[in-house]
Structures are given as structure tokens and as C-alpha cells.
Design an enzyme around this catalytic site. Structure first.
Site, mmCIF file in Angstrom:
data_model
loop_
_atom_site.group_PDB
_atom_site.id
_atom_site.type_symbol
_atom_site.label_atom_id
_atom_site.label_comp_id
_atom_site.label_asym_id
_atom_site.label_seq_id
_atom_site.Cartn_x
_atom_site.Cartn_y
_atom_site.Cartn_z
ATOM 1 N N CYS A 143 38.807 -21.826 76.501
ATOM 2 C CA CYS A 143 39.965 -22.628 76.895
ATOM 3 C C CYS A 143 41.216 -21.765 76.834
ATOM 4 O O CYS A 143 41.346 -20.917 75.952
ATOM 5 C CB CYS A 143 40.158 -23.788 75.925
ATOM 6 S SG CYS A 143 38.696 -24.795 75.771
ATOM 7 N N GLY A 182 21.483 -27.182 81.453
ATOM 8 C CA GLY A 182 22.752 -27.623 82.025
ATOM 9 C C GLY A 182 22.646 -28.073 83.462
ATOM 10 O O GLY A 182 22.195 -29.193 83.758
ATOM 11 N N THR A 183 23.008 -27.189 84.378
ATOM 12 C CA THR A 183 23.067 -27.512 85.802
ATOM 13 C C THR A 183 21.781 -28.153 86.324
ATOM 14 O O THR A 183 21.829 -29.004 87.227
ATOM 15 C CB THR A 183 23.392 -26.217 86.590
ATOM 16 O OG1 THR A 183 24.645 -25.724 86.108
ATOM 17 C CG2 THR A 183 23.503 -26.463 88.073
ATOM 18 N N ASN A 191 30.924 -31.656 71.612
ATOM 19 C CA ASN A 191 31.590 -30.425 72.062
ATOM 20 C C ASN A 191 33.087 -30.676 71.989
ATOM 21 O O ASN A 191 33.578 -31.691 72.490
ATOM 22 C CB ASN A 191 31.118 -30.135 73.493
ATOM 23 C CG ASN A 191 31.684 -28.848 74.071
ATOM 24 O OD1 ASN A 191 32.839 -28.803 74.466
ATOM 25 N ND2 ASN A 191 30.876 -27.811 74.148
ATOM 26 N N ASN A 249 33.950 -25.284 71.936
ATOM 27 C CA ASN A 249 34.081 -24.547 73.199
ATOM 28 C C ASN A 249 35.345 -23.695 73.125
ATOM 29 O O ASN A 249 36.453 -24.216 73.120
ATOM 30 C CB ASN A 249 34.164 -25.547 74.362
ATOM 31 C CG ASN A 249 34.391 -24.865 75.695
ATOM 32 O OD1 ASN A 249 34.315 -23.636 75.789
ATOM 33 N ND2 ASN A 249 34.680 -25.655 76.714
HETATM 34 C C1 LIG Z 1 30.040 -29.487 85.628
HETATM 35 C C2 LIG Z 1 29.994 -28.703 84.346
HETATM 36 C C3 LIG Z 1 30.803 -29.079 83.277
HETATM 37 C C4 LIG Z 1 30.787 -28.359 82.075
HETATM 38 N N1 LIG Z 1 31.560 -28.758 81.014
HETATM 39 C C5 LIG Z 1 31.513 -28.093 79.832
HETATM 40 C C6 LIG Z 1 32.285 -28.532 78.704
HETATM 41 O O1 LIG Z 1 32.998 -29.532 78.751
HETATM 42 N N2 LIG Z 1 32.206 -27.791 77.562
HETATM 43 C C7 LIG Z 1 31.406 -26.671 77.456
HETATM 44 O O2 LIG Z 1 31.367 -26.053 76.391
HETATM 45 N N3 LIG Z 1 30.635 -26.273 78.499
HETATM 46 C C8 LIG Z 1 30.675 -26.947 79.677
HETATM 47 N N4 LIG Z 1 29.895 -26.527 80.733
HETATM 48 C C9 LIG Z 1 29.039 -25.326 80.582
HETATM 49 C C10 LIG Z 1 27.561 -25.693 80.340
HETATM 50 O O3 LIG Z 1 27.412 -26.438 79.139
HETATM 51 C C11 LIG Z 1 26.672 -24.436 80.280
HETATM 52 O O4 LIG Z 1 27.088 -23.605 79.225
HETATM 53 C C12 LIG Z 1 26.739 -23.623 81.574
HETATM 54 O O5 LIG Z 1 26.784 -24.474 82.705
HETATM 55 C C13 LIG Z 1 25.544 -22.669 81.716
HETATM 56 O O6 LIG Z 1 24.298 -23.368 81.680
HETATM 57 P P1 LIG Z 1 23.519 -23.839 83.024
HETATM 58 O O7 LIG Z 1 23.419 -22.653 83.902
HETATM 59 O O8 LIG Z 1 22.197 -24.341 82.532
HETATM 60 O O9 LIG Z 1 24.344 -24.931 83.630
HETATM 61 C C14 LIG Z 1 29.917 -27.241 81.941
HETATM 62 C C15 LIG Z 1 29.107 -26.867 83.037
HETATM 63 C C16 LIG Z 1 29.122 -27.590 84.207
HETATM 64 C C17 LIG Z 1 28.210 -27.159 85.340
#
Ligand SMILES: Cc1cc2nc3c(=O)[nH]c(=O)nc-3n(C[C@H](O)[C@H](O)[C@H](O)COP(=O)(O)O)c2cc1C
Length: 291
Positions: free
Chosen positions: A118, A253-254, A87, A115
């Protein structure tokens, strides 16, 4: 990919953090935490706060930069039999180009995920992900710098997700993934202060799943390239919903924070569902939503 379940960026570290708990080789893919050209220290704490059905995070895109990742983590990942998707992000179009170009000759990377959520510091017009013209600019610029499979990670946009997905496709994306977390905040009523050091953050987890599902369903109908469904997926049934809506793969993710083996359990659960329904491949399931 051995199965259609990947771990979503930022929720699985760079891989080694989970290696004692999860057999990495059984994951569909690992999408590592976002990398920028140079190291970034991120936001002041607190960086995460739990909320009803979800998590709000404001990590601030902390990362070791290209050099740190290639030196300290990639050798570990190369010893595993799992596709690694990097990413990437930047604060300017030039930084996006720099990070894409920086990985072009590096071995052991299956693809890039851009991503676009930003802030654009140069032109100062908010997030790259909020402006179709900026999105086109950044995707075209990255496309010109890499021959690798290119996934564009879309931010949630309630009314224009199809437009953003089409823009990414037209500018050379090989796939789109969605959704990134949803802008959110939380307040401590006793101290009357924001609960996050950064004041606002991004909401993720089960709370966002129905919203993500609807956007994925819309994106699937807008583009011909594969769509990767992300947002609140925590169990097999959640993942199946996204596949039935037409996503070709899903990101967990979470849920990784609560259950580190969630992605493996979901991959196994999809296999069981296919067998129970007399299907031999996940392809038979894709977009199988009945009217
Ligand atoms: C702690 C945390 C850090 C994240 N860091 C990134 C990141 O660096 N780049 C990115 O594209 N998405 C990042 N995300 C977004 C997740 O990849 C995902 O798109 C988003 O959390 C929704 O999915 P979920 O509900 O299953 O977590 C992050 C999410 C969380 C919770």
C-alpha cells in the site's frame, strides 16, 4: 486448518459472495478482502482487464471498513466452521495500528494478514512493501497491537524477497504469505488509452506462477516461520509445486473467478496425491523437492 488450501484475499469477496457455490466449511481458511479502518470506495472503472495467462486488477482496495465488516459480514462467517483470516491495510503506520487494534477484541477471527503493498501517504516514499525499513516499522507496530496469529503478505521483489521475509520474521510475524500481484499495465491501441481506470494495476493468475514459486522457494530457505505460497495456483499440480518448494499452505486467488470450487478441488487433489504416494500427512511432502 482442515487442509492447506486457503482462498486468497480479494478473490473471494468476504465469503458470502461464494456461499451459494462453495461449501465454505471445507476450505482450509478464508482470507477476506483487505480491510482498512474506514470504508474506501476504490478506483474508477475499468478495474480489471484480462491478459495472456492472467488478470490485471486495480480495485483500489475498496472495502467497508472495520465497522461495516464486523456488522454486516462477520456474523455470517461466525456461523461457519472455517478459519477466517482478516487481511488488513492502511495508508500510514497509524492506520495499520488502528485496524489491528480494532479487531483485537472481535470474536470469530483466526488471524490477521497484513497487506504491505500500500502507498505510504504520510512519508510519501512509495509502497510499504518496497522499503525494508518501512516494512519493519509497520510489522512491529501491528505486532504490538495484536496477540493474534500474524501473517505478513509480501509483495513480489525479484532480488530481495529473502531480506523482506527475514525482516517480517524478526519483527514478530508468525508466518509470511507471498506473493501479492505484480505491478503491470495494458493499453488499448485503438483508443490509445490505458485499459484500466487507474492506468496501472497488479498482474495475477497463471502468468505469475513460476515467478511466485521461485520467490516462495527463496523465502522458505530464509526464515523458520511458515510460508504460505500464493501466485497463479489453479490446479492440484500447481499447489503441489509450492508445497514441494516448502510452503506449508497455499492460497488460491484468480482461479476462483474461473472456477469457484478450485480450492476445494485442489484440497481433494492433494489428498489423492498423498494417498498415491503412500503419505499420510501433507507434512511428509513439505519441502520434498529433490536436488
Ligand atoms: C481482484 C483482486 C483483488 C485483490 N485484493 C487483494 C487485497 O485486498 N489484499 C491483498 O493482500 N491481496 C489482494 N489481491 C492479491 C491476491 O490475494 C494474490 O496475492 C494475487 O492475486 C496472486 O495470486 P493469484 O495469482 O492466485 O491470484 C487481490 C487480487 C485480485 C486478483
Amino acid at each position: 486448518m482442515k487442509n492447506p488450501v486457503m482462498v486468497a484475499s480479494g478473490t473471494f469477496g468476504y465469503g458470502p459472495e461464494y456461499a451459494d457455490l462453495v461449501d465454505l466449511d471445507r476450505l482450509g481458511a478464508i482470507v477476506v478482502k483487505g480491510i482498512s479502518p474506514r470504508p474506501v470506495t476504490g478506483n474508477p472503472p475499468p478495474r480489471t482487464v484480462e491478459t495472456a495467462g492472467g488478470l490485471i486488477n486495480a480495485i483500489g482496495l475498496q472495502n467497508p471498513g472495520i465497522e461495516g465488516f464486523v456488522r454486516d459480514t462477520l456474523p455470517f462467517l461466525r456461523r461457519h466452521d472455517v478459519p477466517v483470516i482478516v487481511n488488513i491495510w492502511g495508508r500510514t503506520v497509524e492506520e495499520y495500528e488502528e485496524v489491528a487494534a480494532g479487531f483485537e477484541e472481535v470474536e470469530g477471527i483466526a488471524g490477521l494478514e497484513v497487506n504491505v503493498s500500500c502507498p505510504n501517504i504520510k512519508e510519501g516514499r512509495g509502497l510499504f512493501s518496497n522499503d525494508p525499513a518501512l516494512l519493519r516499522k509497520v510489522v512491529s507496530a501491528v505486532r504490538a497491537k495484536t496477540r493474534r496469529p500474524l501473517i505478513v503478505k509480501l509483495a513480489p521483489d525479484l532480488s530481495r524477497i529473502a531480506q523482506f521475509a527475514r525482516a517480517a520474521e524478526e519483527c514478530g510475524a508468525d508466518a509470511v504469505s507471498l506473493i501479492n500481484s505484480i505491478p503491470a499495465m495494458a493499453i488499448d491501441v485503438e483508443t490509445r488509452r490505458p485499459k484500466l481506470g487507474n492506468v496501472t494495476g497488479g498482474l495475477s493468475g497463471p502468468a505469475i506462477k513460476p515467478i511466485a514459486l521461485k520467490m516462495v522457494w527463496e523465502a522458505v530457505r530464509a526464515v523458520r516461520i511458515p510460508v504460505i505460497g500464493i501466485g497463479g495456483i489453479a490446479c492440484t499440480e500447481d499447489a503441489l509445486e509450492f508445497l514441494l518448494a516448502g510452503a506449508q499452505a497455499v492460497g488460491v486467488g484468480t482461479a476462483n473467478f474461473l472456477n469457484p470450487v478450485a480450492a476445494l478441488e485442489i484440497a481433494a487433489g492433494i489428498g489423492e496425491y498423498l494417498a498415491r504416494n503412500g503419505m499420510s500427512s501433507v507434512r511428509e511432502l513439505l519441502g520434498g523437492l529433490r536436488p
